[in-house]
Design a protein around this motif. Structure first.
Motif, PDB file in Angstrom:
ATOM      1  N   ASP A  79      53.350  24.895  46.409  1.00 41.56           N
ATOM      2  CA  ASP A  79      52.266  24.249  45.405  1.00 41.56           C
ATOM      3  C   ASP A  79      52.473  23.073  44.999  1.00 41.56           C
ATOM      4  OD1 ASP A  79      51.277  26.647  46.289  1.00 41.56           O
ATOM      5  OD2 ASP A  79      51.740  27.720  44.313  1.00 41.56           O
ATOM      6  N   THR A  80      53.791  22.650  44.705  1.00 47.90           N
ATOM      7  CA  THR A  80      54.002  21.566  43.746  1.00 47.90           C
ATOM      8  C   THR A  80      54.999  20.458  44.694  1.00 47.90           C
ATOM      9  OG1 THR A  80      54.043  22.829  41.883  1.00 47.90           O
ATOM     10  CG2 THR A  80      55.152  20.507  41.837  1.00 47.90           C
ATOM     11  N   GLU A  81      55.552  20.692  45.202  1.00 46.04           N
ATOM     12  CA  GLU A  81      56.758  19.648  45.924  1.00 46.04           C
ATOM     13  C   GLU A  81      55.870  19.033  47.159  1.00 46.04           C
ATOM     14  OE1 GLU A  81      61.243  19.803  47.064  1.00 46.04           O
ATOM     15  OE2 GLU A  81      59.991  21.363  48.102  1.00 46.04           O
ATOM     16  N   PRO A  82      55.007  19.429  47.774  1.00 42.75           N
ATOM     17  CA  PRO A  82      54.355  18.592  48.918  1.00 42.75           C
ATOM     18  C   PRO A  82      53.547  17.448  48.245  1.00 42.75           C
ATOM     19  CG  PRO A  82      54.027  21.051  49.414  1.00 42.75           C
ATOM     20  CD  PRO A  82      54.555  20.916  48.069  1.00 42.75           C
ATOM     21  N   ASP A  83      52.966  17.686  46.897  1.00 42.35           N
ATOM     22  CA  ASP A  83      52.234  16.755  46.151  1.00 42.35           C
ATOM     23  C   ASP A  83      53.186  15.846  45.696  1.00 42.35           C
ATOM     24  OD1 ASP A  83      50.004  18.156  46.609  1.00 42.35           O
ATOM     25  OD2 ASP A  83      49.814  19.317  44.807  1.00 42.35           O
ATOM     26  N   LEU A  84      54.288  16.157  45.228  1.00 44.56           N
ATOM     27  CA  LEU A  84      55.241  15.246  44.889  1.00 44.56           C
ATOM     28  C   LEU A  84      55.605  14.287  45.930  1.00 44.56           C
ATOM     29  CD1 LEU A  84      57.508  17.325  42.459  1.00 44.56           C
ATOM     30  CD2 LEU A  84      55.488  15.898  41.744  1.00 44.56           C
ATOM     31  N   VAL A  85      55.688  14.821  47.060  1.00 42.98           N
ATOM     32  CA  VAL A  85      56.289  13.837  48.383  1.00 42.98           C
ATOM     33  C   VAL A  85      55.157  13.047  48.673  1.00 42.98           C
ATOM     34  CG1 VAL A  85      56.684  14.513  50.749  1.00 42.98           C
ATOM     35  CG2 VAL A  85      58.018  15.886  48.886  1.00 42.98           C
ATOM     36  N   ASP A  86      53.903  13.485  48.322  1.00 47.20           N
ATOM     37  CA  ASP A  86      53.051  12.467  48.922  1.00 47.20           C
ATOM     38  C   ASP A  86      52.935  11.281  47.779  1.00 47.20           C
ATOM     39  OD1 ASP A  86      52.382  13.856  51.143  1.00 47.20           O
ATOM     40  OD2 ASP A  86      50.707  15.109  50.271  1.00 47.20           O
ATOM     41  N   ALA A  87      52.859  11.683  46.595  1.00 51.76           N
ATOM     42  CA  ALA A  87      52.570  10.871  45.530  1.00 51.76           C
ATOM     43  C   ALA A  87      53.775   9.757  45.341  1.00 51.76           C
ATOM     44  CB  ALA A  87      52.159  11.536  44.311  1.00 51.76           C
TER      45      ALA A  87
ATOM     46  N   LEU B 285      69.878  17.385  53.161  1.00 49.39           N
ATOM     47  CA  LEU B 285      69.310  18.265  51.998  1.00 49.39           C
ATOM     48  C   LEU B 285      68.718  17.216  50.942  1.00 49.39           C
ATOM     49  CD1 LEU B 285      71.295  20.227  53.480  1.00 49.39           C
ATOM     50  CD2 LEU B 285      71.612  21.356  51.331  1.00 49.39           C
ATOM     51  N   ALA B 286      68.167  16.161  51.380  1.00 48.45           N
ATOM     52  CA  ALA B 286      67.645  15.116  50.524  1.00 48.45           C
ATOM     53  C   ALA B 286      66.291  14.628  51.226  1.00 48.45           C
ATOM     54  CB  ALA B 286      68.417  14.246  49.987  1.00 48.45           C
ATOM     55  N   LEU B 287      65.394  14.375  50.379  1.00 49.85           N
ATOM     56  CA  LEU B 287      63.938  13.609  50.948  1.00 49.85           C
ATOM     57  C   LEU B 287      63.955  12.065  50.201  1.00 49.85           C
ATOM     58  CD1 LEU B 287      61.498  16.189  51.253  1.00 49.85           C
ATOM     59  CD2 LEU B 287      62.580  15.213  53.142  1.00 49.85           C
TER      60      LEU B 287
ATOM     61  N   VAL C 142      57.443  10.061  46.770  1.00 49.16           N
ATOM     62  CA  VAL C 142      58.459  10.151  47.826  1.00 49.16           C
ATOM     63  C   VAL C 142      58.086   8.937  48.828  1.00 49.16           C
ATOM     64  CG1 VAL C 142      59.885  10.990  49.652  1.00 49.16           C
ATOM     65  CG2 VAL C 142      59.485  12.263  47.479  1.00 49.16           C
ATOM     66  N   ALA C 143      56.717   8.926  49.224  1.00 52.89           N
ATOM     67  CA  ALA C 143      56.403   8.180  50.135  1.00 52.89           C
ATOM     68  C   ALA C 143      56.275   6.860  49.641  1.00 52.89           C
ATOM     69  CB  ALA C 143      54.724   8.616  50.516  1.00 52.89           C
ATOM     70  N   ASP C 144      56.112   6.350  48.654  1.00 58.41           N
ATOM     71  CA  ASP C 144      56.243   5.026  47.999  1.00 58.41           C
ATOM     72  C   ASP C 144      57.450   4.641  47.675  1.00 58.41           C
ATOM     73  OD1 ASP C 144      56.369   6.186  45.504  1.00 58.41           O
ATOM     74  OD2 ASP C 144      54.646   5.409  44.510  1.00 58.41           O
ATOM     75  N   GLY C 145      58.682   5.670  47.576  1.00 56.11           N
ATOM     76  CA  GLY C 145      59.879   5.053  47.369  1.00 56.11           C
ATOM     77  C   GLY C 145      60.335   5.172  45.762  1.00 56.11           C
ATOM     78  N   THR C 146      59.437   5.843  44.836  1.00 57.94           N
ATOM     79  CA  THR C 146      59.747   6.145  43.680  1.00 57.94           C
ATOM     80  C   THR C 146      60.676   6.966  43.238  1.00 57.94           C
ATOM     81  OG1 THR C 146      57.446   5.276  42.889  1.00 57.94           O
ATOM     82  CG2 THR C 146      58.602   6.708  41.336  1.00 57.94           C
ATOM     83  N   LEU C 147      60.276   8.296  44.236  1.00 58.43           N
ATOM     84  CA  LEU C 147      61.228   9.618  43.936  1.00 58.43           C
ATOM     85  C   LEU C 147      62.005  10.054  45.250  1.00 58.43           C
ATOM     86  CD1 LEU C 147      61.604  12.212  42.464  1.00 58.43           C
ATOM     87  CD2 LEU C 147      59.586  12.999  43.587  1.00 58.43           C
ATOM     88  N   ARG C 148      63.185  10.507  44.905  1.00 63.12           N
ATOM     89  CA  ARG C 148      64.026  11.164  46.068  1.00 63.12           C
ATOM     90  C   ARG C 148      64.156  12.495  45.569  1.00 63.12           C
ATOM     91  NH1 ARG C 148      68.113  10.021  49.737  1.00 63.12           N
ATOM     92  NH2 ARG C 148      70.100  11.293  49.811  1.00 63.12           N
ATOM     93  N   ILE C 149      64.088  13.549  46.467  1.00 62.44           N
ATOM     94  CA  ILE C 149      64.449  15.004  46.003  1.00 62.44           C
ATOM     95  C   ILE C 149      65.603  15.281  46.726  1.00 62.44           C
ATOM     96  CG2 ILE C 149      63.585  17.387  46.197  1.00 62.44           C
ATOM     97  CD1 ILE C 149      60.791  16.042  46.117  1.00 62.44           C
TER      98      ILE C 149
END
Length: 256
Positions: A97-105, A69-71, A107-114
């Motif tokens: 509308d929002t979460e996919p952009d946060l993942v791309d910006a 349940l985490a990304l 999560v992909a570079d390791g800054t964020l975990r959801i």
């Protein structure tokens, strides 16, 4: 979406003074997010976060390896925890509308975990959908189920037993018999109950509600609010203090 009155009788849990502060702020944010007029841009805009301000609440991030349940990386600088209900329209808006952009910006570079927390507050079908999402996660298909359940128009079809099975198929769950067993298991009820208790303990009264490294946000916030909160939290994690920014500005509420 606001918490139904009948669910407010749940006894909150307290995790410490910093979490109690976050609980008070999240409760206020939940109220403001559902009050008439535009939602506030953030919570605590007048005081930028420092390294210790939300440190105890930030410990609610589980950072469990392999959590379905985490990304994102377990050692990400920032953890965004979402408390959501699959019948919540604002949760669906955030998911689309929002979460996919946060993942791309981020999560992909390791800054964020959801990290997702099931917070069903709208009755039996919300509870069933939460258990079904958890069951899909047991077969590594939680996020696919999440995406299917929050697709445009999906919520209007409800979350009855046949619909949950259809969503599981759409999500690519391979063993539907296991899915059905897991959905109705004590383990599913326990997992959902754990998430609910955490949300109630934080004073959450609406969905979606969020913690960004322990800093509370609630409601259908603009994309820029999440971006600013994540970047500030990342800066705090790197340096111990937030850099000045003008990107988070209080939004006046004409209803007072």
């Amino acid at each position: 979406m606001p918490l139904p009155q009948k669910s407010r009788s749940k006894k909150p849990l307290l995790y410490g003074s910093a979490v109690a502060l976050a609980a008070a702020l999240l409760g206020y944010a939940s109220y403001r997010a559902t009050a008439p007029g535009p939602p506030p841009a953030s919570v605590g805009e007048s005081a930028r976060p420092d390294a210790g301000e939300y440190s105890e609440a930030a410990k609610l991030a589980r950072r469990e390896p392999g959590d379905p349940l985490a990304l994102g990386r377990t050692d990400a600088l920032v953890v965004l925890v979402e408390y959501g209900d699959f019948q919540c329209g604002y949760c669906g808006k955030f998911a689309r509308d929002t979460e996919p952009d946060l993942v791309d910006a981020y999560v992909a570079d390791g800054t964020l975990r959801i990290e997702w927390r099931n917070f069903p507050i709208f009755g039996e079908e919300s509870e069933a959908a939460a258990r079904a999402a958890w069951a899909a996660g047991r077969q590594k298909r939680f996020w696919e189920f999440h995406r299917a359940a929050y697709a445009e128009g999906a919520q209007e079809k409800g979350f009855g037993p046949e619909r949950l099975t259809a969503l599981a198929k759409e999500a690519g769950v391979k063993d539907l018999n296991r899915f059905a067993r897991d959905l109705d298991s004590a383990a599913a009820a326990e997992a959902v109950g754990r998430d609910q208790a955490e949300a109630y303990g934080l004073g959450a009264s609406s969905t979606p509600s969020f913690l960004v490294n322990g800093r509370p946000l609630a409601g259908a916030q603009p994309d820029a609010t999440f971006t600013s909160a994540i970047e500030e939290a990342a800066e705090v994690a790197r340096t111990g203090s937030a850099a000045p920014t003008e990107s988070v500005t209080p939004v006046a509420n004409p209803a007072g």
